[in-house]
Design a protein around this motif. Structure first.
Motif, PDB file in Angstrom:
ATOM      1  N   SER A   9      29.758  64.430  -5.254  1.00 25.58           N
ATOM      2  CA  SER A   9      29.295  63.311  -6.076  1.00 25.58           C
ATOM      3  C   SER A   9      28.396  62.377  -5.277  1.00 25.58           C
ATOM      4  CB  SER A   9      30.503  62.537  -6.623  1.00 25.58           C
ATOM      5  OG  SER A   9      31.327  63.378  -7.391  1.00 25.58           O
ATOM      6  N   ASN A  10      28.660  62.274  -3.985  1.00 31.72           N
ATOM      7  CA  ASN A  10      27.827  61.485  -3.085  1.00 31.72           C
ATOM      8  C   ASN A  10      27.419  62.383  -1.927  1.00 31.72           C
ATOM      9  OD1 ASN A  10      26.569  59.630  -1.433  1.00 31.72           O
ATOM     10  ND2 ASN A  10      28.456  58.589  -0.829  1.00 31.72           N
TER      11      ASN A  10
ATOM     12  N   CYS B 267      35.283  64.968  -0.898  1.00 27.85           N
ATOM     13  CA  CYS B 267      35.088  63.712  -0.156  1.00 27.85           C
ATOM     14  C   CYS B 267      34.991  62.520  -1.097  1.00 27.85           C
ATOM     15  CB  CYS B 267      33.833  63.796   0.718  1.00 27.85           C
ATOM     16  SG  CYS B 267      33.810  65.231   1.821  1.00 27.85           S
ATOM     17  N   GLY B 268      35.861  62.529  -2.121  1.00 25.65           N
ATOM     18  CA  GLY B 268      35.797  61.494  -3.142  1.00 25.65           C
ATOM     19  C   GLY B 268      36.703  60.307  -2.914  1.00 25.65           C
TER      20      GLY B 268
ATOM     21  N   LYS C 178      30.801  51.214  -4.326  1.00 22.65           N
ATOM     22  CA  LYS C 178      30.223  51.776  -5.541  1.00 22.65           C
ATOM     23  C   LYS C 178      30.985  53.061  -5.838  1.00 22.65           C
ATOM     24  CE  LYS C 178      25.521  50.015  -4.782  1.00 22.65           C
ATOM     25  NZ  LYS C 178      24.107  50.386  -4.591  1.00 22.65           N
ATOM     26  N   PRO C 179      30.838  53.624  -7.043  1.00 20.82           N
ATOM     27  CA  PRO C 179      31.532  54.884  -7.313  1.00 20.82           C
ATOM     28  C   PRO C 179      31.175  55.952  -6.280  1.00 20.82           C
ATOM     29  CG  PRO C 179      30.723  53.950  -9.360  1.00 20.82           C
ATOM     30  CD  PRO C 179      30.177  53.093  -8.248  1.00 20.82           C
ATOM     31  N   PHE C 180      32.194  56.478  -5.591  1.00 20.40           N
ATOM     32  CA  PHE C 180      32.074  57.541  -4.594  1.00 20.40           C
ATOM     33  C   PHE C 180      31.310  57.087  -3.339  1.00 20.40           C
ATOM     34  CE2 PHE C 180      32.073  59.616  -8.809  1.00 20.40           C
ATOM     35  CZ  PHE C 180      33.298  60.251  -8.729  1.00 20.40           C
TER      36      PHE C 180
ATOM     37  N   GLY D 289      24.859  54.497  -8.719  1.00 20.95           N
ATOM     38  CA  GLY D 289      24.608  55.205  -7.467  1.00 20.95           C
ATOM     39  C   GLY D 289      23.186  55.711  -7.359  1.00 20.95           C
ATOM     40  N   VAL D 290      22.245  54.805  -7.431  1.00 20.63           N
ATOM     41  CA  VAL D 290      20.819  55.147  -7.379  1.00 20.63           C
ATOM     42  C   VAL D 290      20.241  54.602  -6.080  1.00 20.63           C
ATOM     43  CG1 VAL D 290      18.567  54.859  -8.484  1.00 20.63           C
ATOM     44  CG2 VAL D 290      20.626  55.106  -9.888  1.00 20.63           C
ATOM     45  N   PRO D 291      19.520  55.413  -5.314  1.00 20.23           N
ATOM     46  CA  PRO D 291      18.915  54.918  -4.066  1.00 20.23           C
ATOM     47  C   PRO D 291      17.705  54.025  -4.345  1.00 20.23           C
ATOM     48  CG  PRO D 291      18.295  57.215  -4.416  1.00 20.23           C
ATOM     49  CD  PRO D 291      19.270  56.864  -5.516  1.00 20.23           C
TER      50      PRO D 291
END
Length: 259
Positions: free
Chosen positions: A13-14, A70-71, A81-83, A154-156
């Protein structure tokens, strides 16, 4: 990859949380696998497989992460943030930042309540083309709520956007879940961490509503004593107006936290 014997691969997820493709991690996993008994051998201690499977999953994770895909965050890290895990700040720093941001949010809600009362008293004068000040503040709150939603994704984002978004999220920490990693304040206990975080963020609006009513009551009594004002403090009217203001400010964070 949740298990060395599994044929399924899943995307993290990340991606920054997973290090499974790095040569150093592959060497560590390979050395760990060499210690395992052969699959055809007689196994008398099943816990060895369970322990090794957990270690195998954790070796694929970056520092601060563990678990399947790895959550999860390791001890000493919190979910910003999420994850996304971040090293915990000192406890005194987190409490201080929460106190400052809570005062800022409280002052903003007090300002909205003040202009709501002022606009309702001037409702008879409908000839002005200027929008009420309370409506302008509500639009500002709505805009900041949209920005907080963008900050939690989760946006860069580029640095020109991520910096202001992080500052806004920190200023609105009581109404913005995961900004200051509140789980860093909790010690280990039987209650799952997600439930404790949900209870915390459900209690924050109630607490601020009580403080808001106390401040409004104190201001009203000071005016009545110092300025000999004839306007009393109607608790029911203030409760309804203040409750609507708190709900308006906190509803996006409550929805994201609860659902």
């Amino acid at each position: 990859h949740s298990s060395a014997t599994s044929i399924q691969m899943h995307k993290c997820s990340n991606p920054k949380a997973c290090q499974g493709n790095e040569p150093t991690e592959q060497n560590r996993i390979r050395s760990q696998l060499d210690k395992w008994p052969a699959p055809t051998a007689m196994v008398t201690n099943c816990s060895e497989y369970i322990t090794n499977a957990s270690a195998y999953a954790n070796m694929q994770c970056s520092e601060g992460y563990h678990g399947v895909l790895c959550g999860l965050c390791e001890a000493g890290y919190g979910e910003s943030k999420p994850f996304v895990c971040r090293r915990c700040l000192p406890t005194a720093t987190i409490i201080g930042l929460y106190a400052v941001s809570a005062l800022a949010v409280l002052a903003f809600m007090l300002l909205i309540c003040h202009f709501n009362m002022a606009d309702s008293n001037k409702a008879a004068a409908a000839g002005s083309d200027q929008p009420p000040a309370s409506d302008v503040l509500k639009q500002l709150v709505l805009y900041m709520q949209y920005m907080l939603i963008l900050a939690s994704m989760g946006v860069p984002w580029p640095d020109t956007l991520s910096g202001p978004l992080n500052v806004l999220a920190a200023a609105w920490s009581p109404a913005s879940p995961q900004t200051l990693t509140v789980e860093c304040l909790f010690s280990a206990g039987p209650m799952p961490m997600p439930i404790r975080k949900t209870i915390f963020y459900l209690c924050v609006p109630v607490l601020l509503l009580v403080v808001l009513l106390l401040v409004q009551g104190g201001i009203a009594h000071c005016k009545a004593y110092c300025c000999k004002s004839s306007h009393g403090f109607n608790l029911l009217d203030r409760l309804l107006g203040s409750a609507m203001t708190v709900v308006f400010v906190f509803i996006p964070s409550l929805v994201r936290t609860t659902f």
